[in-house]
Design an enzyme around this catalytic site. Structure first.
Site, mmCIF file in Angstrom:
data_model
loop_
_atom_site.group_PDB
_atom_site.id
_atom_site.type_symbol
_atom_site.label_atom_id
_atom_site.label_comp_id
_atom_site.label_asym_id
_atom_site.label_seq_id
_atom_site.Cartn_x
_atom_site.Cartn_y
_atom_site.Cartn_z
ATOM 1 N N THR A 146 0.704 -1.217 -0.131
ATOM 2 C CA THR A 146 0.452 0.051 0.029
ATOM 3 C C THR A 146 0.587 1.421 -0.274
ATOM 4 O OG1 THR A 146 -1.458 -1.110 1.091
ATOM 5 C CG2 THR A 146 -1.951 1.411 0.655
ATOM 6 N N GLY A 152 2.350 -2.670 9.017
ATOM 7 C CA GLY A 152 2.426 -3.239 10.316
ATOM 8 C C GLY A 152 3.939 -3.949 10.429
ATOM 9 N N GLU A 211 -6.202 -4.879 2.986
ATOM 10 C CA GLU A 211 -5.822 -6.507 2.546
ATOM 11 C C GLU A 211 -7.093 -6.020 0.765
ATOM 12 O OE1 GLU A 211 -3.661 -7.920 1.985
ATOM 13 O OE2 GLU A 211 -3.061 -6.354 3.793
#
Length: 662
Positions: free
Chosen positions: A142, A181, A424
């Site tokens: 992303t 993350g 996602e």
């Protein structure tokens, strides 16, 4: 234990029609699995090394540091205790509770990507290091300006045949990787998704293995700018990060080449299917269905137990205050989400089974299963996370004012699980991807092709029944038929809408956009049919005890009927159901809720969440809410002193100045 349990909760458990242990065994795959789960959970929850102050009383930096320490310790102990990979998630969930794991993307995406997309030579080079945590990785896909639209990614990997390297760049501000993350402060490697360029030609996004930090002092490598993106709605323990790259060079061999390849001379070898690289995402979407079911199960456990402990108002003048769960309006808030938790729990198991079977076929070279796997995982991920979002919030509201307190566990649960609707794959986009597969399958059926799997029903839209036909609206077969008919009709109507837009002169992209509301609705109906059908099919298991078969059937009926009544227009629109059918369905919902009411606590007990995982004062197993609520409040840092320092700095001078004016 019985003597210390809240008397209302104790009575609820005594009056249940079944033994919750039987459903627990059904949900987790048998008594052996349940015993293993409990052993590992107890091992984690009773380990003093994992104990710490309540996260709600910590700063964000303290939360990150506390959970990183826990995660690293957990990783070490899993190896020391030789916990089997099949059982590992039981231990992990007990350690982390409702919070995410700082190493979650290393385990959940970085490693699976290496397993699924690296060549044997690449596995030999990196897997041992990654599995033994010499390198810690994340999945950097992303970007600040692009998320779900992979083809729009701006990060570039340009092949230099002279040096046999790829040159990595984030050429614009919006090309910066944003959100992964573990990227901010923890990871020293990442799988980077970047647009592959060879001799000036773009070949689309591909995965690359990239070192971003020194293995000696953890400082960013030359050309790498990396950091934490700052506070978020939740995920306080996770260092979601940003990453910018300026002319970072990596060897040609760092492109993961199990499916696509770049030869030393720059020749590109394309994969047998463009979707092969989506394997990691499909796996994560399958886990999101499980996560959504778990979140709903936790939320309904908290709300239903508390609704039995809490007594409120007078239902009858002069009588004792009733338990809040005795109000039918409270049941109508909570029981449909309890049923949904069970429905998605079973759907998640089926989805994971389909994924594992499909992965085995793909590994043997059979890629025919990929389109359905991709479409099914996208639709179910979207549906389950949407319902979980609504359900968690409904449970919080159903707990009244105390639901707003972090003591309830519900705000943190919601904040940590709600991003499932956008990560996602943003949910609307996911539904449109499912719709694309449905349109293709529908058109194939018109050409006479026989469809299989989840789209077999599209081989023909059922005829509208004759007026006056009556149905047994409790019959699961009839309910499945209704959901199948609705899905088939809405797919057909979306296809007709798409065709009409094309005939009106729009090109394919504009026609698709114009019909997108109908397409999402069709994909939603398809996904809901799958969930209802799967729930009903799981109840045909001959091993089910009759006592739990009865209560699970009621949950399945409630789930289907609530979905039918909520979307009644879809079933009435073409006359498939009548107004009488829908009125009958509404009455059945009330009857089912009355039958489920005595079993409500037993049904949430069957999820088998120990207090340490539930992490909620309102949802405590013993129901002793109020004394623990006060103890929790007293532990707040603001209560360490009777007079806060701000009194002396601000409030006292303010009061004295005002007093002097009188």
């Amino acid at each position: 234990m019985a003597a210390t349990v809240n008397p209302d909760l104790r009575k609820e458990r005594e009056n249940a029609s079944f033994d919750p242990e039987k459903i627990t065994n059904f949900l987790y795959g048998g008594p052996e699995r349940v015993q293993k789960k409990r052993e590992l959970a107890s091992l984690a929850l009773n380990d003093p090394d994992y104990h710490h102050e309540d996260l709600n009383f910590m700063s964000r930096e303290q939360q990150y540091e506390t959970f990183l320490k826990k995660s690293l310790l957990m990783t070490t102990k899993i190896k020391q205790l030789k916990i089997d990979a099949v059982d590992e998630h039981f231990y992990r969930s007990a350690v982390t509770g409702p919070s995410p794991d700082p190493l979650g993307l290393h385990v959940g995406m970085f490693l699976p990507t290496l397993y699924g997309q690296a060549t044997q030579e690449q596995k030999d080079k990196w897997l041992k290091l990654a599995e033994n945590y010499v390198i810690i990785g994340t999945y950097a896909q992303t970007e600040m300006g692009h998320g779900t639209f992979l083809r729009g990614l701006e990060t570039t990997a340009t092949f230099d045949p002279k040096t046999q390297e790829f040159i990595l760049n984030t050429p614009t501000l919006t090309a910066s990787k944003w959100w992964p993350g573990g990227l901010g402060k923890t990871s020293n490697y990442c799988v980077l998704m970047a647009q592959l360029y060879i001799h000036g030609k773009s070949y689309g996004p591909h995965p690359f293995m990239v070192q971003i930090r020194s293995l000696q002092d953890h400082k960013p490598l030359p050309g790498v700018t990396v950091g934490d993106i700052g506070p978020k709605f939740g995920y306080d323990v996770i260092d979601n990060g940003f990453l910018a790259l300026s002319n970072v060079r990596i060897p040609r061999e760092n492109m993961l080449m199990k499916h696509s390849k770049v030869a030393p001379d720059g020749t590109y070898v394309k994969p047998p299917s463009s979707k092969l690289a989506y394997g990691t995402m499909v796996f994560v979407r399958a886990t999101i269905v499980n996560d959504s079911a778990m979140a709903l199960a936790v939320a309904t456990t908290i709300a239903i137990r508390y609704s039995c402990v809490r007594r409120q108002s007078e239902m009858k003048p002069g009588h004792p205050e009733p338990q809040v769960l005795d109000y039918v309006t409270q049941q109508y808030k909570l029981f449909p989400y309890l049923a949904a938790a069970y429905a998605f729990w079973l759907t998640g198991q089926t989805m994971m089974s389909v994924y594992m079977t499909s992965s085995s076929q793909i590994s043997k070279g059979d890629i025919s299963v990929l389109p359905e796997l991709h479409a099914l995982s996208a639709g179910l991920k979207a549906l389950s996370s949407w319902v979980a979002n609504m359900g968690m919030e409904e449970c919080r509201l159903a707990c009244g004012g105390h639901g707003y307190s972090h003591a309830s566990g519900l705000p943190r649960l919601y904040a940590n699980l709600t991003p499932g609707a956008t990560y996602e794959g943003e949910n609307t986009v996911m539904m449109l991807q499912t719709a694309r597969y449905l349109m293709k399958s529908y058109n194939q059926s018109l050409q006479g092709e026989k469809l299989a799997g989840s789209v077999a029903y599209l081989s023909g839209v059922q005829p509208v029944p004759a007026a006056g036909r009556t149905r047994n609206m409790l019959d699961l077969g009839a309910l499945c038929d209704a959901f199948r008919h609705r899905a088939a009709r809405l797919v057909h109507e979306a296809a007709m809408q798409l065709r009409n837009e094309r005939q009106a002169g729009k090109d394919q992209p504009d026609a698709w956009n114009a019909a997108s509301v109908d397409l999402v609705k069709a994909a939603m109906a398809h996904s809901q049919y799958f969930v209802v059908k799967n729930f009903a099919e799981r109840l045909t298991d001959s091993r089910l005890d009759s006592s739990i078969s009865a209560v699970l059937t009621r949950l399945c009926q409630l789930h289907a009927l609530h979905g039918l009544v909520t979307n009644s227009g879809d079933f009435l629109e073409d006359g498939y159901l009548t107004g009488t059918d829908v009125r009958q369905a509404r009455r059945h919902i009330n009857t089912l809720m009355a039958k489920l009411r005595p079993d409500a606590v037993a049904l949430v007990d069957a999820f088998d969440f120990p207090d340490g995982i539930l992490n909620s004062i309102l949802g405590r197993y013993d129901g002793n809410v109020y004394q623990h609520l006060l103890e929790w409040a007293k532990a707040s840092p603001l209560n360490k002193t009777d007079v806060h320092q701000s009194y002396h700095k601000y409030l006292k001078p303010f009061l004295e100045a005002n007093r002097a004016k009188l």
